[in-house]
Design a protein around this motif. Structure first.
Motif, mmCIF file in Angstrom:
data_model
loop_
_atom_site.group_PDB
_atom_site.id
_atom_site.type_symbol
_atom_site.label_atom_id
_atom_site.label_comp_id
_atom_site.label_asym_id
_atom_site.label_seq_id
_atom_site.Cartn_x
_atom_site.Cartn_y
_atom_site.Cartn_z
ATOM 1 N N ALA A 188 13.383 -1.597 -6.181
ATOM 2 C CA ALA A 188 12.111 -1.468 -5.412
ATOM 3 C C ALA A 188 12.186 -1.126 -4.003
ATOM 4 O O ALA A 188 11.333 -1.012 -3.316
ATOM 5 C CB ALA A 188 11.415 -3.012 -5.559
ATOM 6 N N SER A 189 13.411 -0.238 -3.701
ATOM 7 C CA SER A 189 13.954 0.142 -2.235
ATOM 8 C C SER A 189 12.643 1.244 -2.000
ATOM 9 O O SER A 189 12.709 2.291 -2.814
ATOM 10 C CB SER A 189 15.245 0.360 -2.084
ATOM 11 O OG SER A 189 15.750 -0.893 -2.203
ATOM 12 N N GLN A 190 12.238 1.485 -1.011
ATOM 13 C CA GLN A 190 11.304 2.528 -0.441
ATOM 14 C C GLN A 190 11.866 3.101 1.114
ATOM 15 O O GLN A 190 12.061 2.239 1.860
ATOM 16 C CB GLN A 190 9.950 2.506 -0.636
ATOM 17 C CG GLN A 190 9.519 1.915 -2.071
ATOM 18 C CD GLN A 190 8.188 1.701 -2.123
ATOM 19 O OE1 GLN A 190 7.354 2.588 -2.452
ATOM 20 N NE2 GLN A 190 7.703 0.702 -2.080
ATOM 21 N N LEU A 191 11.458 4.364 1.313
ATOM 22 C CA LEU A 191 11.654 4.850 2.491
ATOM 23 C C LEU A 191 10.256 5.115 3.213
ATOM 24 O O LEU A 191 9.301 5.931 2.482
ATOM 25 C CB LEU A 191 12.681 6.194 2.663
ATOM 26 C CG LEU A 191 12.814 6.698 3.912
ATOM 27 C CD1 LEU A 191 13.598 6.049 4.885
ATOM 28 C CD2 LEU A 191 13.377 8.221 3.768
ATOM 29 N N PHE A 192 9.938 4.787 4.332
ATOM 30 C CA PHE A 192 8.672 4.795 4.965
ATOM 31 C C PHE A 192 8.742 5.383 6.401
ATOM 32 O O PHE A 192 9.737 5.285 6.850
ATOM 33 C CB PHE A 192 7.962 3.389 5.084
ATOM 34 C CG PHE A 192 7.804 2.765 3.844
ATOM 35 C CD1 PHE A 192 6.507 2.996 3.059
ATOM 36 C CD2 PHE A 192 8.450 1.586 3.249
ATOM 37 C CE1 PHE A 192 6.068 2.455 2.112
ATOM 38 C CE2 PHE A 192 7.898 1.384 1.847
ATOM 39 C CZ PHE A 192 6.962 1.396 1.438
ATOM 40 N N ASP A 193 7.714 6.142 6.702
ATOM 41 C CA ASP A 193 7.416 6.387 7.987
ATOM 42 C C ASP A 193 7.311 5.244 8.989
ATOM 43 O O ASP A 193 6.172 4.678 8.727
ATOM 44 C CB ASP A 193 6.395 7.308 8.180
ATOM 45 C CG ASP A 193 6.652 8.944 7.691
ATOM 46 O OD1 ASP A 193 7.899 9.375 7.798
ATOM 47 O OD2 ASP A 193 5.945 9.452 6.871
ATOM 48 N N VAL A 201 7.776 -2.293 8.275
ATOM 49 C CA VAL A 201 6.686 -1.745 7.353
ATOM 50 C C VAL A 201 5.363 -2.252 7.633
ATOM 51 O O VAL A 201 5.300 -3.638 7.247
ATOM 52 C CB VAL A 201 7.238 -1.466 6.179
ATOM 53 C CG1 VAL A 201 6.082 -0.644 5.253
ATOM 54 C CG2 VAL A 201 8.760 -0.818 5.730
ATOM 55 N N SER A 202 4.400 -1.934 8.334
ATOM 56 C CA SER A 202 3.203 -2.374 8.419
ATOM 57 C C SER A 202 2.329 -2.132 7.104
ATOM 58 O O SER A 202 2.684 -1.154 6.144
ATOM 59 C CB SER A 202 2.509 -2.043 9.769
ATOM 60 O OG SER A 202 2.218 -0.455 9.581
ATOM 61 N N ASP A 203 1.267 -2.570 7.008
ATOM 62 C CA ASP A 203 0.323 -2.381 5.924
ATOM 63 C C ASP A 203 -0.429 -0.976 5.849
ATOM 64 O O ASP A 203 -0.294 -0.443 4.794
ATOM 65 C CB ASP A 203 -0.888 -3.554 5.965
ATOM 66 C CG ASP A 203 -0.490 -4.766 5.732
ATOM 67 O OD1 ASP A 203 0.657 -5.145 4.976
ATOM 68 O OD2 ASP A 203 -1.253 -5.701 6.147
ATOM 69 N N SER A 204 -0.451 -0.442 7.113
ATOM 70 C CA SER A 204 -1.184 0.786 7.175
ATOM 71 C C SER A 204 0.049 1.830 6.636
ATOM 72 O O SER A 204 -0.181 2.844 6.129
ATOM 73 C CB SER A 204 -1.385 1.263 8.672
ATOM 74 O OG SER A 204 -0.613 1.047 9.652
ATOM 75 N N GLU A 205 1.248 1.553 7.268
ATOM 76 C CA GLU A 205 2.486 2.448 6.801
ATOM 77 C C GLU A 205 2.678 2.277 5.302
ATOM 78 O O GLU A 205 3.037 3.435 4.564
ATOM 79 C CB GLU A 205 3.546 1.970 7.680
ATOM 80 C CG GLU A 205 3.471 2.285 9.176
ATOM 81 C CD GLU A 205 4.686 1.665 10.005
ATOM 82 O OE1 GLU A 205 4.622 1.837 11.278
ATOM 83 O OE2 GLU A 205 5.418 0.708 9.692
ATOM 84 N N ARG A 206 2.678 1.233 4.775
ATOM 85 C CA ARG A 206 2.873 1.247 3.406
ATOM 86 C C ARG A 206 1.704 1.716 2.579
ATOM 87 O O ARG A 206 1.856 2.649 1.457
ATOM 88 C CB ARG A 206 2.771 -0.160 2.993
ATOM 89 C CG ARG A 206 3.206 -0.619 1.503
ATOM 90 C CD ARG A 206 3.315 -2.254 1.374
ATOM 91 N NE ARG A 206 3.983 -2.803 2.083
ATOM 92 C CZ ARG A 206 5.558 -3.013 2.135
ATOM 93 N NH1 ARG A 206 6.056 -2.302 1.358
ATOM 94 N NH2 ARG A 206 6.361 -3.629 3.038
ATOM 95 N N SER A 207 0.444 1.601 3.164
ATOM 96 C CA SER A 207 -0.560 2.348 2.397
ATOM 97 C C SER A 207 -0.707 3.968 2.352
ATOM 98 O O SER A 207 -1.220 4.643 1.694
ATOM 99 C CB SER A 207 -2.135 1.854 2.930
ATOM 100 O OG SER A 207 -2.068 2.249 4.355
ATOM 101 N N SER A 208 -0.002 4.423 3.508
ATOM 102 C CA SER A 208 0.278 5.697 3.738
ATOM 103 C C SER A 208 1.088 6.297 2.161
ATOM 104 O O SER A 208 1.230 7.508 2.371
ATOM 105 C CB SER A 208 1.100 6.295 4.967
ATOM 106 O OG SER A 208 -0.351 5.746 5.903
#
Length: 268
Positions: A188-193, A201-208
């Protein structure tokens, strides 16, 4: 003809812009400016606090979407805390990121019993590969900040650890339970901006959406085998240059009087 001459500089400039926008960074993805940086984060457990944690890895690689030269990633000299900058990523467009000998450890308590319960977990995730969602890859820009989240939110619970109220659980990397947890976290690992650059990881960053994730399959080229636009190892996108050619041809036709018009002009 005057119109053609006036359009020529514009068309030439457009071709340079198209090439610059999609040309490979020097060295097929090798950093040409300040690199991007990545911090680790832990997917928040459902009913556990995380007091502190450390993560480290040996080294890593970046795969170019078009088969160009890979990028290299240097592992930290020592394990670092979550939200700390753990490693750099060279500029470029990449299809996958692999970190080798990745390990993490963290500790905390039950949310409903922070004073009297305690847990600690050590996990060896081994080689972790995060793929872009498509052959278009994911792009790392200069000074870009990203977060690599290990495990998704709610991936871990007190029940998974067998941690009761007032209890204490220690799971070492060699324990059978650790292997199960490591597999769950890796899957379940992911790379986010990290747009707000806070190491989380904020909610908005995750939703992007995630530019890369372990759940994505290895990106593959289309049936025609052409590389993606702006890939790290190729030149400009063929499709964009075809578009440029079509535009140039259209403008040429508009700029050049037709034979019929020339005939009428000469007869007058």
């Amino acid at each position: 003809m005057a119109l053609q001459r006036s359009l020529a500089p514009l068309l030439f400039s457009l071709s340079l812009l198209l090439f610059a926008g999609c040309a490979a960074p020097e060295g097929s993805g090798t950093a040409v400016g300040n690199p991007g940086v990545v911090a680790f984060a832990l997917g928040a457990p459902s009913d556990l606090t995380v007091a502190e944690g450390l993560t480290g890895f040996a080294e890593g690689t970046l795969a170019a979407c078009d088969g160009g030269a890979p990028g290299t990633v240097e592992g930290p000299e020592e394990a670092l805390g979550f939200t700390d900058v753990a490693f750099e990523l060279p500029e470029g467009t990449w299809c996958s990121l692999t970190l080798n000998e990745l390990a993490t450890e963290f500790e905390g308590a039950r949310v409903d019993d922070e004073e009297d319960s305690f847990y600690s977990v050590s996990l060896e995730l081994g080689s972790l590969t995060l793929n872009a969602p498509s052959i278009a890859g994911f792009t790392v820009g200069a000074d870009q900040v990203l977060v690599l989240e290990l495990g998704a939110p709610n991936w871990l619970s007190a029940g998974d650890l067998g941690l009761d109220v007032g209890g204490e659980v220690e799971i070492a990397a060699v324990d059978p339970e650790a292997a199960v947890l490591a597999t769950t976290a890796a899957a379940a690992s992911q790379l986010f901006d990290d747009t707000d650059e806070d190491g989380e990881v904020s909610d908005s960053e995750r939703s992007s959406g995630a530019p890369a994730a372990t759940s994505n399959p290895t990106p593959e080229a289309g049936d025609d085998g052409t590389p993606p636009a702006c890939s790290s190892g190729g030149g400009g996108s063929p499709s964009l240059f075809l578009l440029f050619g079509a535009m140039a041809g259209l403008l040429r036709r508009r700029a050049t009087p037709s034979a019929a018009r020339l005939g009428r002009a000469s007869s007058q």
